[in-house]
Design an enzyme around this catalytic site. Structure first.
Site, PDB file in Angstrom:
ATOM      1  N   SER A 157       0.827  -1.121  -0.073  1.00  0.00           N
ATOM      2  CA  SER A 157      -0.059   0.135   0.008  1.00  0.00           C
ATOM      3  C   SER A 157       0.975   1.154  -0.077  1.00  0.00           C
ATOM      4  CB  SER A 157      -0.934  -0.030   0.978  1.00  0.00           C
ATOM      5  OG  SER A 157      -0.171   0.134   2.403  1.00  0.00           O
ATOM      6  N   ASP A 183      -6.627   1.334  14.140  1.00  0.00           N
ATOM      7  CA  ASP A 183      -6.059   0.154  14.830  1.00  0.00           C
ATOM      8  C   ASP A 183      -5.370   0.660  16.210  1.00  0.00           C
ATOM      9  OD1 ASP A 183      -6.552  -1.390  12.671  1.00  0.00           O
ATOM     10  OD2 ASP A 183      -4.585  -0.473  11.624  1.00  0.00           O
TER      11      ASP A 183
END
Length: 316
Positions: free
Chosen positions: A94, A260
């Site tokens: 990514s 997260d």
């Protein structure tokens, strides 16, 4: 500090690259700064954030190809205890690009390899074998292409037999499967847009969000449901009550990994035996701390401790 064991699960990890350019423009070769490389993916980021706060966890990760090997090396250097299975293809990458002219960040996320039913079954069996009895399993991040929508629901049933709790931060069809109720996972987390989609109606006020989250708890979807309301903070509905945590007024450098970090804070606090309102406060503090750091750095311990001390958590 004593804590229950934690296993994070990342089925679709990524090698995260982040860089900067003077200005993002089409049709030009954009000269980038030297990239920063980090291991990424929901569960991996949760383990990294737990380590920042002097907590312990193991990471169950599906890895494939040269990119997977490189990601495993990065996790090993970070001191993360790994349980690896073979992914059915090359681990994805990514890219996050910051436009210096505007401060805006552009994030490009690849899909990852496509799984077959046998791959999903192997992962399910592997997670159950690695799950710590009496501990917590964190399933965080998107499903790889091909993984069945009911994977989290099936995992919840298997872990109940092992007496291990399950914390889930997912989206789309997998989230809808759990929200139907009956699985009683330890925690189900979603954002405001996801909650409104499930509710089939806007949730403009905190009371609306709290009421919807409480309805999921009552339906047996989870023992606790958290809805992130963005700048308006986070709400948790638990079997023992409902609370709201104010968002912290920090300068946002990058929101990468904030969700997260929230899951890491809540999970670690729960594993350390703290009550749900304190766990909510730790989640909010670590998420805000992550926003203060560039690219994929996640949170810093000193920032998280300071923000937790300044927390505003209110019983609804």
């Amino acid at each position: 500090m004593n804590q229950a064991p934690i296993l994070t699960v990342t089925l679709n990890p990524a090698l995260d690259l982040s860089t900067e350019v003077d200005e993002v423009k089409p049709d030009l070769k954009l000269r980038c700064a030297a990239p920063v490389t980090d291991p990424g993916g929901g569960g991996i980021n949760v383990s990294r954030a737990i380590a920042v706060m002097d907590g312990e966890s193991a990471a169950f990760v599906a890895l494939g190809g040269a990119t997977g090997t490189r990601l495993a090396e990065l996790l090993d250097r970070a001191g993360i205890n790994l349980h690896c299975i073979d992914a059915p293809g090359e681990t994805r990458e990514s890219l996050a690009v910051t436009d210096r002219a505007t401060g805006q960040q552009y994030r490009f996320v690849m899909p990852g390899p496509t799984w077959q039913d046998r791959d999903a079954q192997a992962a399910l069996d592997g997670i159950v074998r690695a799950a710590p009895p009496g501990g917590l399993v964190v399933l965080s991040g998107s499903n790889p292409p091909g993984v069945p929508d009911d994977f989290a629901a099936r995992l919840a049933a298997r872990l109940a037999d092992e007496q291990a709790g399950l914390i889930v931060d997912t989206s789309g069809p997998a989230l809808r499967q759990l929200a139907r109720g009956g699985h009683r996972v330890t925690l189900l987390r979603m954002d405001r847009a996801e909650a409104e989609e499930l509710a089939g109606a806007p949730l403009p006020q905190r009371a609306d969000t709290a009421g919807f989250a409480a309805s999921l708890v009552l339906a047996g979807a989870a023992q606790a449901v958290i809805v992130a309301r963005g700048d308006d903070g986070n709400i948790v509905a638990h079997e023992t009550g409902q609370w709201h945590a104010e968002s912290h007024p920090v300068e946002v450098v990058s929101k990468v990994g904030a969700g997260d970090s929230f899951v890491a804070g809540f999970t670690l606090a729960t594993a350390r035996g703290l009550d749900v309102d304190h766990a909510l406060g730790w989640g909010a503090a670590m998420a805000s701390a992550a926003c203060m750091t560039p690219a994929t750095e996640l949170c810093r311990a000193e920032d998280a401790h300071r923000l937790f001390a300044e927390r505003i958590v209110t019983r609804l």
